[in-house]
Design a protein around this motif. Structure first.
Motif, PDB file in Angstrom:
ATOM      1  N   TYR A 235       0.859  -1.176   0.000  1.00  0.00           N
ATOM      2  CA  TYR A 235       0.000   0.000   0.000  1.00  0.00           C
ATOM      3  C   TYR A 235       0.901   1.234   0.000  1.00  0.00           C
ATOM      4  O   TYR A 235       1.874   1.291   0.747  1.00  0.00           O
ATOM      5  CB  TYR A 235      -0.904   0.013   1.239  1.00  0.00           C
ATOM      6  CG  TYR A 235      -1.701  -1.257   1.377  1.00  0.00           C
ATOM      7  CD1 TYR A 235      -2.921  -1.403   0.742  1.00  0.00           C
ATOM      8  CD2 TYR A 235      -1.213  -2.328   2.140  1.00  0.00           C
ATOM      9  CE1 TYR A 235      -3.652  -2.579   0.862  1.00  0.00           C
ATOM     10  CE2 TYR A 235      -1.939  -3.505   2.268  1.00  0.00           C
ATOM     11  CZ  TYR A 235      -3.145  -3.621   1.626  1.00  0.00           C
ATOM     12  OH  TYR A 235      -3.869  -4.782   1.738  1.00  0.00           O
ATOM     13  N   SER A 236       0.568   2.202  -0.822  1.00  0.00           N
ATOM     14  CA  SER A 236       1.393   3.396  -0.951  1.00  0.00           C
ATOM     15  C   SER A 236       0.500   4.631  -0.968  1.00  0.00           C
ATOM     16  O   SER A 236      -0.620   4.596  -1.493  1.00  0.00           O
ATOM     17  CB  SER A 236       2.200   3.312  -2.255  1.00  0.00           C
ATOM     18  OG  SER A 236       2.914   4.501  -2.484  1.00  0.00           O
ATOM     19  N   ASP A 237       0.997   5.725  -0.413  1.00  0.00           N
ATOM     20  CA  ASP A 237       0.273   6.989  -0.461  1.00  0.00           C
ATOM     21  C   ASP A 237       1.285   8.122  -0.448  1.00  0.00           C
ATOM     22  O   ASP A 237       2.397   7.980   0.063  1.00  0.00           O
ATOM     23  CB  ASP A 237      -0.685   7.125   0.715  1.00  0.00           C
ATOM     24  CG  ASP A 237      -1.692   8.261   0.514  1.00  0.00           C
ATOM     25  OD1 ASP A 237      -1.891   8.695  -0.644  1.00  0.00           O
ATOM     26  OD2 ASP A 237      -2.270   8.710   1.505  1.00  0.00           O
ATOM     27  N   THR A 238       0.891   9.244  -1.008  1.00  0.00           N
ATOM     28  CA  THR A 238       1.780  10.393  -1.107  1.00  0.00           C
ATOM     29  C   THR A 238       1.009  11.670  -0.806  1.00  0.00           C
ATOM     30  O   THR A 238      -0.139  11.821  -1.205  1.00  0.00           O
ATOM     31  CB  THR A 238       2.387  10.482  -2.527  1.00  0.00           C
ATOM     32  OG1 THR A 238       3.063   9.262  -2.815  1.00  0.00           O
ATOM     33  CG2 THR A 238       3.357  11.628  -2.644  1.00  0.00           C
ATOM     34  N   ASP A 239       1.666  12.580  -0.095  1.00  0.00           N
ATOM     35  CA  ASP A 239       1.122  13.910   0.177  1.00  0.00           C
ATOM     36  C   ASP A 239       1.886  14.881  -0.714  1.00  0.00           C
ATOM     37  O   ASP A 239       3.032  15.222  -0.424  1.00  0.00           O
ATOM     38  CB  ASP A 239       1.310  14.244   1.657  1.00  0.00           C
ATOM     39  CG  ASP A 239       0.878  15.652   2.006  1.00  0.00           C
ATOM     40  OD1 ASP A 239       0.056  16.220   1.272  1.00  0.00           O
ATOM     41  OD2 ASP A 239       1.375  16.188   3.011  1.00  0.00           O
ATOM     42  N   TRP A 240       1.279  15.300  -1.817  1.00  0.00           N
ATOM     43  CA  TRP A 240       1.965  16.145  -2.796  1.00  0.00           C
ATOM     44  C   TRP A 240       2.264  17.527  -2.231  1.00  0.00           C
ATOM     45  O   TRP A 240       1.388  18.209  -1.718  1.00  0.00           O
ATOM     46  CB  TRP A 240       1.136  16.266  -4.065  1.00  0.00           C
ATOM     47  CG  TRP A 240       1.728  17.160  -5.101  1.00  0.00           C
ATOM     48  CD1 TRP A 240       3.030  17.171  -5.540  1.00  0.00           C
ATOM     49  CD2 TRP A 240       1.070  18.190  -5.822  1.00  0.00           C
ATOM     50  NE1 TRP A 240       3.215  18.123  -6.492  1.00  0.00           N
ATOM     51  CE2 TRP A 240       2.011  18.778  -6.700  1.00  0.00           C
ATOM     52  CE3 TRP A 240      -0.227  18.671  -5.835  1.00  0.00           C
ATOM     53  CZ2 TRP A 240       1.701  19.816  -7.554  1.00  0.00           C
ATOM     54  CZ3 TRP A 240      -0.537  19.696  -6.700  1.00  0.00           C
ATOM     55  CH2 TRP A 240       0.415  20.266  -7.546  1.00  0.00           C
ATOM     56  N   ALA A 241       3.531  17.923  -2.301  1.00  0.00           N
ATOM     57  CA  ALA A 241       3.995  19.258  -1.888  1.00  0.00           C
ATOM     58  C   ALA A 241       3.529  19.605  -0.481  1.00  0.00           C
ATOM     59  O   ALA A 241       3.164  20.742  -0.202  1.00  0.00           O
ATOM     60  CB  ALA A 241       3.541  20.312  -2.895  1.00  0.00           C
ATOM     61  N   GLY A 242       3.559  18.630   0.400  1.00  0.00           N
ATOM     62  CA  GLY A 242       3.038  18.819   1.746  1.00  0.00           C
ATOM     63  C   GLY A 242       3.895  19.664   2.664  1.00  0.00           C
ATOM     64  O   GLY A 242       3.411  20.191   3.660  1.00  0.00           O
ATOM     65  N   ASP A 243       5.192  19.819   2.367  1.00  0.00           N
ATOM     66  CA  ASP A 243       6.060  20.626   3.220  1.00  0.00           C
ATOM     67  C   ASP A 243       5.955  22.084   2.775  1.00  0.00           C
ATOM     68  O   ASP A 243       6.331  22.427   1.662  1.00  0.00           O
ATOM     69  CB  ASP A 243       7.505  20.140   3.119  1.00  0.00           C
ATOM     70  CG  ASP A 243       8.418  20.811   4.126  1.00  0.00           C
ATOM     71  OD1 ASP A 243       8.306  22.050   4.314  1.00  0.00           O
ATOM     72  OD2 ASP A 243       9.245  20.116   4.734  1.00  0.00           O
TER      73      ASP A 243
END
Length: 149
Positions: free
Chosen positions: A92-100
């Motif tokens: 399972y994979s997830d990403t928070d785009w440009a979260g910083d």
């Protein structure tokens, strides 16, 4: 079987002088922004030692104390490993785009399970800035693929 690091975590809390600290339910404050001015710790050597053991890269003593308070509240948790007839691998994979908000880098995470047992997981900031959410997702998938091949 339950895998636990309770003794190791108590040792870290003891070295920090926080064995009897008030526990919290989250490792970071859900209402305060992570970025901003940092509060330096008086003893940099002890701070680096504690930060390395707490698996954090922040140089903010207030944030590190919160992580240690979270550790104190989760001492009884562990990783449950059970016998299971199914040996299928699930990732399972997830990403928070440009979260910083400071450098606009994305954060990726993944979990890999063998049957019902978690065998690998990672959550980290991506090395480069993604130009789109799909770019960030592809980079996240590229991180997990070596784990399952």
């Amino acid at each position: 079987m339950l895998l636990s690091q309770q003794r190791y975590l108590k040792d870290i809390l003891k070295r920090a002088g926080m064995l009897d600290c008030k526990p919290v339910t989250t490792p970071i404050s859900p209402t305060k922004a992570v970025s901003g001015p940092e509060v330096p710790y008086a003893d940099p050597t002890q701070y680096r030692s504690l930060a390395a053991h707490a698996f954090t890269t922040t140089s903010d003593w207030v944030a590190l104390k919160r992580v240690l308070r979270y550790v104190n509240g989760t001492l009884n948790l562990g990783l449950h490993i059970s016998l299971f007839a199914c040996l299928d691998i699930h990732a399972y994979s997830d990403t928070d785009w440009a979260g910083d908000p400071d450098d606009r880098k994305s954060t990726s995470g993944f979990a890999v399970c063998l049957g019902n047992n978690l065998i690998s997981w990672v959550c980290r900031k991506q090395h480069t800035v993604a130009r789109s959410s799909i770019d960030a997702e592809y980079k996240g998938m590229a991180d997990v693929s070596p784990e399952v091949t």
